[in-house]
Enzyme design. Structure first.
Site, short mmCIF file in Angstrom:
data_model
loop_
_atom_site.label_atom_id
_atom_site.label_comp_id
_atom_site.label_asym_id
_atom_site.label_seq_id
_atom_site.Cartn_x
_atom_site.Cartn_y
_atom_site.Cartn_z
N TYR A 77 0.83 -1.22 0.00
CA TYR A 77 0.00 0.00 0.00
C TYR A 77 0.85 1.26 0.00
O TYR A 77 0.49 2.25 -0.62
CB TYR A 77 -0.97 -0.03 1.18
N ARG A 80 1.84 1.77 -3.56
CA ARG A 80 0.71 2.29 -4.34
C ARG A 80 0.45 3.75 -3.97
O ARG A 80 0.14 4.59 -4.82
CB ARG A 80 -0.56 1.46 -4.11
N GLN A 115 -14.90 4.77 -6.71
CA GLN A 115 -14.36 3.58 -6.06
C GLN A 115 -12.85 3.73 -5.89
O GLN A 115 -12.20 2.91 -5.24
CB GLN A 115 -14.64 2.33 -6.89
N ASN A 116 -12.31 4.77 -6.49
CA ASN A 116 -10.86 4.97 -6.48
C ASN A 116 -10.41 5.59 -5.17
O ASN A 116 -11.16 6.30 -4.50
CB ASN A 116 -10.45 5.86 -7.66
N ASP A 118 -7.31 7.19 -5.01
CA ASP A 118 -6.12 7.98 -5.37
C ASP A 118 -6.29 9.49 -5.23
O ASP A 118 -5.33 10.24 -5.35
CB ASP A 118 -5.70 7.63 -6.82
N HIS A 133 -14.74 3.80 -1.31
CA HIS A 133 -13.78 2.83 -0.78
C HIS A 133 -12.64 3.49 -0.02
O HIS A 133 -11.56 2.91 0.12
CB HIS A 133 -13.22 1.96 -1.92
N CYS A 141 -5.02 4.43 12.77
CA CYS A 141 -4.54 3.55 13.85
C CYS A 141 -5.50 2.39 14.03
O CYS A 141 -6.72 2.57 14.11
CB CYS A 141 -4.45 4.36 15.16
N GLY A 203 -15.14 3.79 -16.41
CA GLY A 203 -13.89 3.12 -16.05
C GLY A 203 -14.01 2.12 -14.93
O GLY A 203 -13.11 2.01 -14.09
N THR A 204 -15.13 1.37 -14.93
CA THR A 204 -15.29 0.35 -13.89
C THR A 204 -15.79 -0.94 -14.53
O THR A 204 -16.60 -0.93 -15.44
CB THR A 204 -16.24 0.80 -12.77
#
Ligand code: BV8
Length: 256
Positions: A77, A80, A115-116, A118, A133, A141, A203-204
């Site tokens: 992660y 990414r 859903q991204n 970024d 998401h 934490c 785009g899904t």
């Protein structure tokens, strides 16, 4: 045939919902989870070609993977996360930000369900964004749930320890498979889908739920439905205007 129809319906719409997935960020150089991106693997930086092949996102984006090997999952992660920070929004992101401005200016409403993780939509200027998401740019934490924003430099310890609790770890603030979506996001999505007169899926692969169910709900409420995706998906056969093309190329032409 579908593009002129989609353009005219977008121009007449008053309450628009757009759902985006990994495909809209593909032209920013970020890998999708499934399907093709229209780019060859060789176009990717070397580390993305190797690391990506080793890691299966469907296996890694789960609480079970994190519990089993928090070091490996947080390393993936963090890699990414830094890729998202290094990426730039593309013309597809910019077109949706322009659509929001144009709609708002004429008294309409615009809701972007993504859903991204970024945050490229926000960097392109989109305002009413619902992160279904979560986001990879914030971490939290595992004991206190307090959020922490890592800096741009690579993390140096895996798994990263939490600054908020002596036994806590930091995990990305994303929704993993098997985890509930944030209540606020679910409520905002339901309201927008209920009210919209046009729903566009961009785009899904339309296979991850509950996000993949929204287009059908909008259609049942009478909304005009558009799909912009590089390749056919399970919804291509019944949406009103299926458009199989790159989002970065066709969205700017739809919102000119
Ligand atoms: C949940 C965050 C309660 C982390 C992700 C029915 C109802 C509810 C749940 C389920 C259900 N059935 C099954 C489930 C469980 C599961 C699910 O949907 N599984 C699927 C695989 C069957 N759902 C969940 O677990 C959700 N939680 O509902 O909780 C619950 C739990 C268990 C059981 C019942 C209820 C949580 C889902 C969220 C998971 N987290 N990501 C991270 O990012 O690491 S999902 C992950 O997939 C990403 O967010 C990604 O965005 C998302 C969806 O993928 P896409 O965005 O569509 O990306 P993909 O690569 O698949 O497709 C890209 C497309 O773009 C391709 O078609 C390609 O052709 C196209 N493309 C490429 N380039 C371009 C392009 N298009 C245009 N232009 C281009 N240039």
């Amino acid at each position: 045939m579908s593009l002129p129809l989609a353009q005219s319906r977008l121009a007449a719409a008053r309450h628009v919902v757009v759902l985006t997935g990994a495909g809209i960020s593909a032209e920013s150089g970020l890998r999708t989870f499934r399907g093709s991106t229209g780019a060859s693997a060789e176009d990717l930086p070397a580390d993305m070609q190797t690391l990506w092949k080793e890691f299966d996102p469907m296996r890694l984006a789960t609480p079970e993977a994190f519990d089993a090997d928090p070091a490996m999952v947080t390393r993936w992660y963090d890699w990414r996360r830094r890729g998202c920070l290094a990426a730039e929004p593309n013309p597809g992101h910019a077109a949706l930000a322009k659509l929001e401005r144009d709609l708002t200016a004429r008294g309409g409403t615009f809701t972007l369900l993504t859903q991204n993780v970024d945050r490229l939509h926000q960097r392109a200027g989109s305002v009413n964004v619902v992160e279904l998401h979560g986001t990879i740019l914030e971490w939290r934490c595992t004991r206190t749930q307090r959020r922490f924003t890592p800096g741009p430099e690579p993390m140096t310890e895996f798994p990263p320890r939490s600054p908020f609790h002596p036994e806590g770890l930091l995990r990305p603030d994303v929704v993993w498979f098997g985890e509930m979506l944030p209540e606020v996001a679910l409520a905002a999505s339901a309201r927008a889908v209920e009210r919209c007169d046009l729903f566009m899926s961009v785009g899904t692969s339309s296979v991850v739920y509950p996000a993949a169910a929204y287009v059908r709900a909008a259609s049942a409420n009478g909304a005009f439905t558009i799909e912009v995706n590089l390749e056919p998906t399970p919804i291509s056969g019944w949406v009103d205007a299926p458009i199989h093309a790159k989002a970065g190329e066709v969205l700017p032409r739809m919102v000119c």
